[in-house]
Design a protein around this motif. Structure first.
Motif, PDB file in Angstrom:
ATOM      1  N   ASP A 102       0.830  -1.210   0.000  1.00 26.80           N
ATOM      2  CA  ASP A 102       0.000   0.000   0.000  1.00 26.80           C
ATOM      3  C   ASP A 102       0.862   1.257   0.000  1.00 26.80           C
ATOM      4  O   ASP A 102       0.584   2.212  -0.726  1.00 26.80           O
ATOM      5  CB  ASP A 102      -0.925   0.018   1.226  1.00 26.80           C
ATOM      6  CG  ASP A 102      -1.952  -1.093   1.203  1.00 26.80           C
ATOM      7  OD1 ASP A 102      -2.369  -1.493   0.093  1.00 26.80           O
ATOM      8  OD2 ASP A 102      -2.335  -1.575   2.282  1.00 26.80           O
ATOM      9  N   GLN A 126      -6.813  -8.301   1.486  1.00 25.40           N
ATOM     10  CA  GLN A 126      -6.248  -7.139   0.818  1.00 25.40           C
ATOM     11  C   GLN A 126      -5.324  -7.537  -0.330  1.00 25.40           C
ATOM     12  O   GLN A 126      -5.045  -6.725  -1.212  1.00 25.40           O
ATOM     13  CB  GLN A 126      -5.476  -6.275   1.823  1.00 25.40           C
ATOM     14  CG  GLN A 126      -6.360  -5.629   2.858  1.00 25.40           C
ATOM     15  CD  GLN A 126      -5.581  -4.780   3.842  1.00 25.40           C
ATOM     16  OE1 GLN A 126      -5.826  -4.825   5.038  1.00 25.40           O
ATOM     17  NE2 GLN A 126      -4.650  -3.989   3.369  1.00 25.40           N
ATOM     18  N   ARG A 128     -13.266  -2.077  -1.008  1.00 24.75           N
ATOM     19  CA  ARG A 128     -12.619  -2.589  -2.218  1.00 24.75           C
ATOM     20  C   ARG A 128     -11.574  -3.621  -1.806  1.00 24.75           C
ATOM     21  O   ARG A 128     -10.498  -3.285  -1.328  1.00 24.75           O
ATOM     22  CB  ARG A 128     -11.961  -1.441  -2.993  1.00 24.75           C
ATOM     23  CG  ARG A 128     -11.439  -1.856  -4.359  1.00 24.75           C
ATOM     24  CD  ARG A 128     -10.912  -0.658  -5.115  1.00 24.75           C
ATOM     25  NE  ARG A 128      -9.748  -0.103  -4.459  1.00 24.75           N
ATOM     26  CZ  ARG A 128      -8.520  -0.573  -4.621  1.00 24.75           C
ATOM     27  NH1 ARG A 128      -8.311  -1.589  -5.402  1.00 24.75           N
ATOM     28  NH2 ARG A 128      -7.499  -0.012  -3.990  1.00 24.75           N
ATOM     29  N   TRP A 129     -11.904  -4.903  -2.024  1.00 22.03           N
ATOM     30  CA  TRP A 129     -10.984  -5.969  -1.648  1.00 22.03           C
ATOM     31  C   TRP A 129     -10.041  -6.345  -2.783  1.00 22.03           C
ATOM     32  O   TRP A 129      -9.102  -7.102  -2.576  1.00 22.03           O
ATOM     33  CB  TRP A 129     -11.767  -7.220  -1.238  1.00 22.03           C
ATOM     34  CG  TRP A 129     -12.457  -7.116   0.075  1.00 22.03           C
ATOM     35  CD1 TRP A 129     -13.794  -7.199   0.300  1.00 22.03           C
ATOM     36  CD2 TRP A 129     -11.865  -6.907   1.357  1.00 22.03           C
ATOM     37  NE1 TRP A 129     -14.070  -7.055   1.628  1.00 22.03           N
ATOM     38  CE2 TRP A 129     -12.906  -6.876   2.306  1.00 22.03           C
ATOM     39  CE3 TRP A 129     -10.551  -6.738   1.793  1.00 22.03           C
ATOM     40  CZ2 TRP A 129     -12.680  -6.699   3.658  1.00 22.03           C
ATOM     41  CZ3 TRP A 129     -10.323  -6.551   3.149  1.00 22.03           C
ATOM     42  CH2 TRP A 129     -11.372  -6.536   4.064  1.00 22.03           C
ATOM     43  N   SER A 136     -15.932  -4.295  -6.396  1.00 22.29           N
ATOM     44  CA  SER A 136     -16.020  -4.286  -4.939  1.00 22.29           C
ATOM     45  C   SER A 136     -17.204  -5.103  -4.476  1.00 22.29           C
ATOM     46  O   SER A 136     -18.040  -5.531  -5.269  1.00 22.29           O
ATOM     47  CB  SER A 136     -16.146  -2.858  -4.408  1.00 22.29           C
ATOM     48  OG  SER A 136     -15.174  -2.022  -4.966  1.00 22.29           O
ATOM     49  N   TYR A 183      -9.456   1.966   0.190  1.00 25.14           N
ATOM     50  CA  TYR A 183     -10.186   0.738   0.507  1.00 25.14           C
ATOM     51  C   TYR A 183     -11.650   0.988   0.875  1.00 25.14           C
ATOM     52  O   TYR A 183     -12.454   0.056   0.856  1.00 25.14           O
ATOM     53  CB  TYR A 183      -9.493  -0.001   1.663  1.00 25.14           C
ATOM     54  CG  TYR A 183      -8.252  -0.734   1.232  1.00 25.14           C
ATOM     55  CD1 TYR A 183      -8.320  -2.014   0.684  1.00 25.14           C
ATOM     56  CD2 TYR A 183      -7.006  -0.142   1.330  1.00 25.14           C
ATOM     57  CE1 TYR A 183      -7.186  -2.689   0.271  1.00 25.14           C
ATOM     58  CE2 TYR A 183      -5.860  -0.800   0.921  1.00 25.14           C
ATOM     59  CZ  TYR A 183      -5.955  -2.075   0.391  1.00 25.14           C
ATOM     60  OH  TYR A 183      -4.827  -2.724  -0.023  1.00 25.14           O
TER      61      TYR A 183
END
Length: 421
Positions: A139, A409, A368-369, A351, A290
């Motif tokens: 990230d 994630q 949002r995975w 998502s 996310y």
């Protein structure tokens, strides 16, 4: 005349339910973990006090004070193409150039406070109603475009005299002037304004471009990934990192940023803490990445994935009228957030909707995975398996890094994770 005596201000007394330690160990915390062997610091966690109706900051604004320096930092950063060629070369090689353009001028303290209340230091993750989430090295790399691979750097605290010597050696400042600055700060720190003045003098008056580059880079990280709660100071313990400007890319800057943010989240999750430092922009943009329908935010008019920009630049226009990109060069502005279906259609997210438990409403937040391959960002930042490393990260302190607790994630199915090492 009689002297009027000062009246003692009564401090609020927190009344807690009496509970023996053996009862807690047997039955768990009310409203908290049933198994007390994992979250060992929950006794001081802000969530425990909120459960009993006690806010850490009483009044109309109970949220944390956020040490965000975006506006100040933006005023100091030169425009594109305005750096001296030597300084621009060192900046490009260091891997830190995008930190000039990723800071938000404003952040939302309410959203950051809400997520901080769900952070747990023992496992470095946010506890949500549907599972755990965390800010990963991947990230950080995608949001800020700073290097992940590299060596850890553990700073050593410096005294006032040691900070003076470092400033004389690496910033080209006369010893007496540097000692006067550290004396004013009463320790091994410099003010951001003083570092800025060092950069400008070395650049325009003395033409010592290596000293100017060190001052600028120290100011850059001190206003972004290494922001502290003083709002105005930068610790001199980070200055030795910039001794050799040609080898700055050997450090894992993503680890430096993440350890600093984890450490500040650990501190802010304690009830007695009233401020959050680190890099609030990183946390804020991660939340919007996310949780795309959570809060009000706008997006940059250009698509960052196509242009090779950091993902954090998508949220450059926060707090303006709600807008996002539909096609390149075209935007849609709405007076209020669209429905989940309209939002997903416009921005092209894949998502799923999961409800977040709320005592006042049953608002559904889109989470949002999907991995960043589906967002087209892997052309800029390829996936690196080292971001799945599990263990501890070392920087200004040592923090647990446990991505196996947040496999969704990465696009995988979550299993019951083992206890932390």
């Amino acid at each position: 005349m009689p002297v009027e005596q000062e009246q003692d201000i009564e401090q609020p007394v927190i009344v807690e339910q009496p509970m023996m330690q053996e009862d807690v160990a047997q039955h768990g915390w009310p409203g908290g973990p049933l198994d007390t062997s994992l979250l060992t610091r929950y006794a001081d966690h802000v969530a425990r006090y909120i459960w009993f109706g006690t806010e850490r900051i009483e009044g109309l604004k109970p949220e944390l004070s956020i040490a965000s320096l975006g506006s100040k930092h933006t005023g100091w950063v030169p425009g594109p193409g305005q750096h001296h060629p030597n300084i621009q070369g060192w900046l490009d090689e260091s891997g830190l150039k995008w930190l000039e353009r990723t800071s938000l001028s404003r952040v939302d303290p309410q959203i950051l406070s809400a997520f901080t209340e769900r952070w747990h230091p023992e496992i470095s993750s946010f506890h949500m109603s549907f599972g755990e989430m965390t800010i990963t090295l991947d990230d950080v790399a995608c949001l800020l475009h700073i290097p992940v691979r590299g060596i850890f750097y553990t700073p050593v605290a410096v005294s006032m005299e040691e900070a003076t010597t470092l400033a004389t050696e690496l910033l080209g400042v006369p010893y007496e002037e540097a000692y006067l600055e550290t004396s004013r700060q009463r320790g091994g720190t410099f003010t951001q304004q003083w570092i800025y003045d060092c950069w400008q003098r070395n650049l325009h008056m003395y033409h010592r471009y290596d000293c100017a580059a060190r001052a600028y880079l120290l100011l850059l990280v001190g206003c972004t990934i290494l922001t502290d709660k003083s709002y105005t100071r930068v610790n001199a313990k980070w200055l030795p990192m910039f001794r050799d400007l040609s080898t700055l890319n050997r450090f894992s800057w993503a680890s430096v940023a993440l350890v600093c943010l984890y450490d500040n989240l650990n501190d802010a999750s304690i009830f007695t803490t009233h401020a959050l430092a680190g890099y609030p922009t990183l946390l804020h943009c991660w939340i919007h990445e996310y949780f795309p329908t959570l809060g009000r935010r706008g997006e940059f008019v250009h698509r960052c994935d196509k242009m090779g920009y950091p993902r954090a630049k998508r949220f450059f226009f926060l707090f303006l009228p709600f807008q996002w990109c539909v096609q390149e060069g075209e935007t849609v502005e709405l007076d209020m957030p669209a429905s989940d279906e309209e939002f997903l259609c416009l921005v092209g997210f894949t998502s799923i909707s999961l409800p977040l438990v709320d005592v006042e409403s049953s608002y559904t937040v889109v989470i949002r995975w999907v991995t960043l391959e589906l967002c087209g960002h892997r052309g800029s930042i390829p996936s690196d398996l080292i971001t799945c490393f599990s263990g501890y990260l070392r920087g200004c302190t040592v923090v647990p890094y446990l991505p196996e607790r947040c496999l969704r994630q990465f696009g995988f199915v979550q299993y019951i994770p083992p206890p932390p090492p």
